[in-house]
Design a protein around this motif. Structure first.
Motif, PDB file in Angstrom:
ATOM      1  N   ALA A 121      11.735   1.830   3.325  1.00  0.00           N
ATOM      2  CA  ALA A 121      10.824   2.299   4.372  1.00  0.00           C
ATOM      3  C   ALA A 121       9.576   1.432   4.475  1.00  0.00           C
ATOM      4  O   ALA A 121       8.955   1.349   5.538  1.00  0.00           O
ATOM      5  N   ALA A 122       9.198   0.761   3.382  1.00  0.00           N
ATOM      6  CA  ALA A 122       7.970  -0.037   3.382  1.00  0.00           C
ATOM      7  C   ALA A 122       8.046  -1.239   4.301  1.00  0.00           C
ATOM      8  O   ALA A 122       7.010  -1.809   4.659  1.00  0.00           O
ATOM      9  N   THR A 123       9.243  -1.651   4.688  1.00  0.00           N
ATOM     10  CA  THR A 123       9.379  -2.779   5.612  1.00  0.00           C
ATOM     11  C   THR A 123       9.407  -2.330   7.070  1.00  0.00           C
ATOM     12  O   THR A 123       9.466  -3.172   7.968  1.00  0.00           O
ATOM     13  N   GLU A 124       9.385  -1.010   7.312  1.00  0.00           N
ATOM     14  CA  GLU A 124       9.411  -0.496   8.679  1.00  0.00           C
ATOM     15  C   GLU A 124       7.979  -0.368   9.194  1.00  0.00           C
ATOM     16  O   GLU A 124       7.172   0.380   8.635  1.00  0.00           O
ATOM     17  N   PRO A 125       7.609  -1.067  10.260  1.00  0.00           N
ATOM     18  CA  PRO A 125       6.225  -1.015  10.753  1.00  0.00           C
ATOM     19  C   PRO A 125       5.744   0.394  11.083  1.00  0.00           C
ATOM     20  O   PRO A 125       4.569   0.712  10.855  1.00  0.00           O
ATOM     21  N   TYR A 184       0.825  -1.213   0.000  1.00  0.00           N
ATOM     22  CA  TYR A 184       0.000   0.000   0.000  1.00  0.00           C
ATOM     23  C   TYR A 184       0.864   1.270   0.000  1.00  0.00           C
ATOM     24  O   TYR A 184       0.562   2.237  -0.709  1.00  0.00           O
ATOM     25  N   ILE A 185       1.946   1.275   0.791  1.00  0.00           N
ATOM     26  CA  ILE A 185       2.744   2.509   0.906  1.00  0.00           C
ATOM     27  C   ILE A 185       3.993   2.478   0.030  1.00  0.00           C
ATOM     28  O   ILE A 185       4.789   3.413   0.068  1.00  0.00           O
ATOM     29  N   LEU A 186       4.196   1.410  -0.754  1.00  0.00           N
ATOM     30  CA  LEU A 186       5.433   1.234  -1.507  1.00  0.00           C
ATOM     31  C   LEU A 186       5.732   2.425  -2.414  1.00  0.00           C
ATOM     32  O   LEU A 186       6.863   2.938  -2.445  1.00  0.00           O
TER      33      LEU A 186
END
Length: 560
Positions: A305-309, A296-298
């Motif tokens: 950053a997309a892997t950072e909760p 969604y935020i990719l």
């Protein structure tokens, strides 16, 4: 046995003969040093006053970690949604199947995973190896969760990462000192808010923007395979399987389950299944949510950053909340999650370290020493930026964890119940077990050694993705094979502990009858004691562990 006595047993029961030259601390001094809850021993019925529902809620509260969101996102962004979801499902099935017998034994016999491991193929000293592996699991995941919290504190409060790491570490110390009593309250009270903050954004995005579901399902990943690819699935499953040792932390709570009776058997089983192997159901859902939010935020945040909760949830909250509320709520979610899991990591890690060092050195230094040591290891990993090479660490570690858990689960399911070569009732007391049992030690060493070699491409690039499969298959095959080869001779050093009363009551639960230990002068329940060959009395398991002269240890049974 009174609650006050129960609380101080761990500190006062340091072992040694009555004429030991070391001064024995008073009960007050021991209680002041640290409040324990049966660190190295059987958890007695007099202490287990929680209902099955409270124990289950407390245990499930410990899996509130945010690492699942990062793991799911990392696998999915690399291998695509189809491969990632398949990998998550494969890992979840393996974790559930292997976790079930371990959870049952922990809850039924009220002992932790190290004590189960001793009698399930490893021996009294052989399980030190797996205790160190479990302790490593706790500080690796403490560091991972601490890193996620530091990211949240940087975004929300502007703290530099190094200071965030320190805050995340120091924050748990006051909570973890007090063991099960404090942890049960913390987990029960924070779980509803945590669930609301975690699930709310997902429900909102799916309901208001159906296109997010299509983008999620169709995401192909960056490795270029497309569709379902076996190697990609196994590589992803290997990362997910690094969490297989989480069952050890679940058992650290499940050992406080009340006795199973005819009246409570339904709630008892529901709690054991839900909080034991059932933790992986919620874990798998969180991994899928992490991938969904990453996709969604990719486009807005980029793959790193997309892997950072914290970025995942700020992106989701931004779609449904006023801008001024987005970051504070995301930080609250991250902080609650980090505290919920890292008090468990610190607590369980301290138990594992204390267990290992006490057996090897025959001294009981107190659990707080190892709380601080575990936190120090975790802080070093955080400062080394372990988050940037997360999947590499987890992929390597999973081989050891899989080999250990599958070995113990196989010993219970196959060697105890099918082949009947391993005693069904778990044994953990010194003197009753051989120092090393080749059944578990050989199976674990061979399975983990070969799978690690495969992971590092020693057997070729084509076999590298199959390292977790190799760890599981070898452990499953070698454990019963070694039991058959040794004919089960190395499980018990002796079968009689010198006490006439049966170990279990009429319902099959550990007996609640208590007797005094003549060394530490405290009372303990029947399963925690053995007869002392030097005195017409009984000695508790911790005093046996710390007996440096072996005066109180029962002799081996005659082979004839």
């Amino acid at each position: 046995m009174s609650e006050a006595v129960a609380e101080r047993n761990e500190e006062t029961a340091h072992g040694g003969a009555p004429d030991d030259v070391r001064p024995r601390p008073t009960a007050g001094e021991s209680a002041a040093e640290t409040l324990e809850d049966y660190t190295l021993r059987f958890a007695p019925r007099s202490y287990r006053r929680w209902t099955p529902a409270v124990v289950a809620t407390t245990a499930l509260g410990g899996i509130a970690y945010m690492a699942d969101f990062s793991i799911g996102a990392g696998i999915g962004l690399t291998h695509g949604t189809g491969n990632a979801l398949t990998a998550i499902l494969v890992a979840a099935v393996v974790i559930f199947v292997t976790g079930f017998p371990l959870a049952y034994y922990g809850a039924r016999y009220n002992i932790d995973l190290d004590l189960i491991t001793r009698g399930a193929g490893f021996g009294y000293y052989g399980s030190v190896l797996t205790s160190v592996i479990f302790a490593s699991f706790t500080f690796i995941f403490f560091a991972l969760e601490g890193s996620i919290m530091a990211q949240g504190l940087r975004l929300g409060l502007g703290l530099p990462l190094w200071l965030g790491y320190l805050v995340a570490t120091l924050l748990v110390i006051p909570l973890v000192i007090y063991g099960m009593k404090a942890l049960s309250k913390l987990q029960v009270w924070t779980t509803p808010l945590w669930l609301l903050l975690m699930v709310g954004p997902l429900v909102y995005l799916v309901a208001t923007d159906p296109g997010t579901v299509h983008r999620f399902v169709s995401y192909a990943g960056t490795d270029g395979h497309g569709g379902i690819n076996t190697a990609s699935v196994l590589l992803g499953a290997g990362v997910c399987l690094s969490l297989i040792a989480q069952i050890g932390e679940q058992i650290d709570y499940l050992r406080f389950m009340p006795p199973k009776t005819e009246e409570n058997k339904r709630t008892w089983w529901a709690a054991v299944i839900m909080a034991g192997p059932g933790w992986v159901v919620l874990g798998a859902v969180k991994q899928a949510i992490g991938l969904f939010l990453a996709v969604y935020i990719l486009a807005k945040a980029g793959p790193a950053a997309a892997t950072e909760p914290i970025r995942q949830f700020t992106g989701a909250f931004a779609a449904m909340l006023p801008s001024w509320l987005v970051v504070p709520l995301a930080v609250v979610l991250v902080v609650i999650s980090q505290i919920k899991i890292n008090v468990t990591n610190a607590y369980s890690g301290s138990l594992a370290w204390t267990n290992s060092v006490t057996r090897v050195t025959k001294r009981y230094p107190g659990r707080m020493v190892f709380v601080l040591a575990n936190l120090a290891f975790a802080l070093i990993l955080m400062e080394a930026d372990m988050f940037s090479f997360l999947n590499g660490i987890l992929g390597f570690y999973s081989n050891c964890a899989i080999a250990w858990v599958v070995t113990v689960a196989t010993d219970i399911l196959v060697n105890k119940y099918l082949l009947k070569l391993s005693p069904k009732i778990p044994e953990f007391r010194r003197g009753m077990l051989h120092a090393v049992n080749p059944v578990g030690v050989v199976a674990f060493t061979a399975a983990s050694g070969l799978s690690i070699a495969m992971y590092f491409h020693a057997l070729g690039d084509a076999l590298q993705p199959y390292s977790p499969v190799a760890a599981a298959v070898l452990a499953f095959v070698l454990t019963p094979l070694m039991a058959a080869v040794t004919k089960g001779r190395y499980y018990l050093r002796r079968s009689d502990d010198g006490i006439d009363e049966p170990l279990l009551d009429a319902d099959g639960n550990p007996s609640a009858t208590s007797y005094p230990c003549h060394v530490c002068r405290q009372e303990f329940e029947r399963p925690d004691l053995a007869a002392c060959p030097a005195h017409d009395a009984m000695v508790c398991s911790l005093c046996l562990s710390t007996d440096r002269s072996s005066e109180h240890v029962l002799p081996a049974a005659s082979p004839f």
